[in-house]
Design a protein around this motif. Structure first.
Motif, PDB file in Angstrom:
ATOM      1  N   ILE A 114      48.128 -36.659  28.744  1.00  0.00           N
ATOM      2  CA  ILE A 114      47.103 -37.789  28.487  1.00  0.00           C
ATOM      3  C   ILE A 114      45.799 -37.100  28.978  1.00  0.00           C
ATOM      4  O   ILE A 114      44.774 -37.545  28.243  1.00  0.00           O
ATOM      5  CB  ILE A 114      47.669 -38.835  29.445  1.00  0.00           C
ATOM      6  N   GLU A 115      45.787 -36.759  30.380  1.00  0.00           N
ATOM      7  CA  GLU A 115      44.430 -36.084  30.635  1.00  0.00           C
ATOM      8  C   GLU A 115      43.854 -35.065  29.728  1.00  0.00           C
ATOM      9  O   GLU A 115      42.594 -34.874  29.511  1.00  0.00           O
ATOM     10  CB  GLU A 115      44.450 -35.505  32.221  1.00  0.00           C
ATOM     11  N   MET A 142      58.518 -35.940  34.929  1.00  0.00           N
ATOM     12  CA  MET A 142      58.297 -36.553  33.819  1.00  0.00           C
ATOM     13  C   MET A 142      56.818 -37.221  33.796  1.00  0.00           C
ATOM     14  O   MET A 142      56.097 -37.163  32.810  1.00  0.00           O
ATOM     15  CB  MET A 142      59.531 -37.662  33.394  1.00  0.00           C
ATOM     16  N   ARG A 143      56.731 -38.038  34.881  1.00  0.00           N
ATOM     17  CA  ARG A 143      55.237 -38.265  35.087  1.00  0.00           C
ATOM     18  C   ARG A 143      54.269 -37.573  35.014  1.00  0.00           C
ATOM     19  O   ARG A 143      53.117 -37.687  34.480  1.00  0.00           O
ATOM     20  CB  ARG A 143      55.334 -39.306  36.349  1.00  0.00           C
ATOM     21  N   ALA A 144      54.578 -36.388  35.711  1.00  0.00           N
ATOM     22  CA  ALA A 144      53.567 -35.460  35.895  1.00  0.00           C
ATOM     23  C   ALA A 144      53.407 -34.682  34.378  1.00  0.00           C
ATOM     24  O   ALA A 144      52.036 -34.449  34.305  1.00  0.00           O
ATOM     25  CB  ALA A 144      54.204 -34.371  37.040  1.00  0.00           C
ATOM     26  N   LYS A 145      54.249 -34.375  33.502  1.00  0.00           N
ATOM     27  CA  LYS A 145      54.249 -33.937  32.314  1.00  0.00           C
ATOM     28  C   LYS A 145      53.239 -34.837  31.439  1.00  0.00           C
ATOM     29  O   LYS A 145      52.611 -34.458  30.660  1.00  0.00           O
ATOM     30  CB  LYS A 145      55.392 -33.547  31.684  1.00  0.00           C
ATOM     31  N   VAL A 146      53.911 -36.224  31.524  1.00  0.00           N
ATOM     32  CA  VAL A 146      53.180 -37.090  30.416  1.00  0.00           C
ATOM     33  C   VAL A 146      51.528 -37.173  30.969  1.00  0.00           C
ATOM     34  O   VAL A 146      50.579 -37.289  30.307  1.00  0.00           O
ATOM     35  CB  VAL A 146      53.916 -38.440  30.623  1.00  0.00           C
ATOM     36  N   GLN A 173      56.074 -32.704  25.248  1.00  0.00           N
ATOM     37  CA  GLN A 173      57.351 -32.484  24.699  1.00  0.00           C
ATOM     38  C   GLN A 173      58.621 -33.282  25.212  1.00  0.00           C
ATOM     39  O   GLN A 173      59.588 -32.905  25.715  1.00  0.00           O
ATOM     40  CB  GLN A 173      57.806 -30.746  24.973  1.00  0.00           C
ATOM     41  N   VAL A 174      58.107 -34.561  25.112  1.00  0.00           N
ATOM     42  CA  VAL A 174      58.904 -35.763  25.648  1.00  0.00           C
ATOM     43  C   VAL A 174      59.195 -36.826  24.449  1.00  0.00           C
ATOM     44  O   VAL A 174      58.347 -36.493  23.345  1.00  0.00           O
ATOM     45  CB  VAL A 174      58.608 -36.205  26.891  1.00  0.00           C
TER      46      VAL A 174
END
Length: 370
Positions: A66-67, A58-62, A38-39
């Motif tokens: 990805i994983e 943001m890095r954690a959400k993306v 949701q970014v």
């Protein structure tokens, strides 16, 4: 097809035919990751390229998206955006037991970063090595780590002027690339001094030719041979070098030649551990006891050297540290450093079971000051 309640066949859904654990039949895209997290797509791109200004949240959400989706960006697309996040590594031969130690050091240093190494075998000819390097460049690697190349210095300088490059085991320094080298001359001195202290005066050394390279821009084996000659002369002894391949068979052939002389050496300083193993085989075939009748010293401190049955005295030059430092220098280059760096690894003697006091000294027939 599957059967309906009235026995007639009906079309099966695509999901019914999908393999277990797989809900997709197409490659996951960056748009899919953006939707899952949701970014925006640009936010995903910033995380992938490790851009400045990305918040931890943001890095954690993306990363989580990805994983979850199993997303893998295409290398070509990443390269078009500026970087492929790959480092090309050229080894001479995967069979050389010292080179995997370097590769492990590179892997460990790159592991916490977005970069991935691509390892190719360049072989032991200049043309083959050149083709291997060109293949890596064609795949748009962001940097190169080249181990023990026979390529002319001018070609390496040209390469380094266009792509971040680190060269391992190549002496003489450089203007456009970084180098990681062992103090090979100092390592040879450690080996000779150790054998002289044990009373040996006839010390043979196995080496290789220069491969057409000219001093000071030479590979490790030439620097070791130069250090051996200097150390022998410092002790007032006559150098004795047999040029051979840095292989087990090469060491075997050199030792068979030397041990067949009317006055054979009482010690052998092999230019590499793998060659020292060949020396040990030759001694065994000739019924010569090691270390009682022949002392043997290698160079590299590969894993096999430490095995109890071998217990090879050797010079350690820390292949793992060499790999780590080469990867670190590449990362510094990618971060903007332009000035060349030469990192020198300090060797150390590892005395084990293949070196002992000369029988001539032990029986008191020869007493020579070093």
């Amino acid at each position: 097809m599957s059967a309906s309640n009235d026995g007639r066949a009906k079309p099966s859904s695509a999901r019914e035919h999908a393999p277990s654990g797989s809900a997709r039949s197409r490659r996951v895209t960056i748009q899919d990751v953006a939707g899952e997290a949701q970014v925006s797509v640009s936010a995903v791109s910033k995380v992938l390229t490790d851009s400045y200004g990305v918040s931890p949240q943001m890095r954690a959400k993306v990363t989580s998206a990805i994983e979850k989706l199993g997303y893998r960006p295409r290398a070509g697309a990443r390269a078009m955006r500026g970087r492929s996040y790959t480092i090309g590594v050229m080894v001479v031969a995967l069979s050389h037991p010292y080179h995997p130690q370097i590769a492990e050091g590179i892997t460990d240093e790159l592991d916490p970063t977005p970069y991935q190494e691509i390892i190719v075998s360049g072989g032991d000819t200049r043309d083959r090595q050149q083709r291997s390097i060109e293949a890596l460049v064609d795949r748009q690697v962001d940097g190169l780590i080249i181990i023990a190349p026979f390529i002319h210095t001018a070609q390496l300088e040209q390469l380094g002027s266009t792509l971040p490059t680190v060269v391992i085991s190549r002496h003489g320094g450089a203007a456009n690339f970084d180098t990681v080298v062992d103090d090979d001359s100092g390592g040879a001195r450690l080996a000779v001094d150790h054998l002289v202290e044990l009373g040996h005066t006839r010390i043979m050394h196995t080496s290789m030719g220069t491969g057409g390279l000219k001093r000071p821009h030479v590979l490790s084996h030439t620097a070791r041979a130069d250090g051996y000659v200097a150390a022998m002369r410092r002790h007032g002894l006559e150098p004795d070098i047999i040029e051979t391949a840095y292989t087990e068979e090469g060491g075997y052939q050199a030792a068979m030649e030397a041990l067949g002389r009317p006055t054979p050496p009482t010690a052998v300083f092999a230019g590499a551990d793998i060659a020292a193993l060949g020396v040990l085989r030759a001694a065994e075939e000739r019924g010569i006891k090691v270390p009682q009748e022949l002392s043997v010293v290698g160079y590299d401190n590969i894993y096999l050297s430490s095995i109890g049955r071998v217990s090879l005295t050797t010079i350690d030059q820390s292949g793992h540290l060499t790999g780590q430092m080469s990867a670190r220098l590449i990362l510094e280059r990618l971060e903007g450093r332009t000035q060349p760096v030469q990192y020198v690894v300090a060797p150390r003697l590892v005395a084990r079971g293949t070196s002992a006091a000369s029988r001539r000294r032990a029986t008191g027939r020869v007493s020579r000051s070093s």
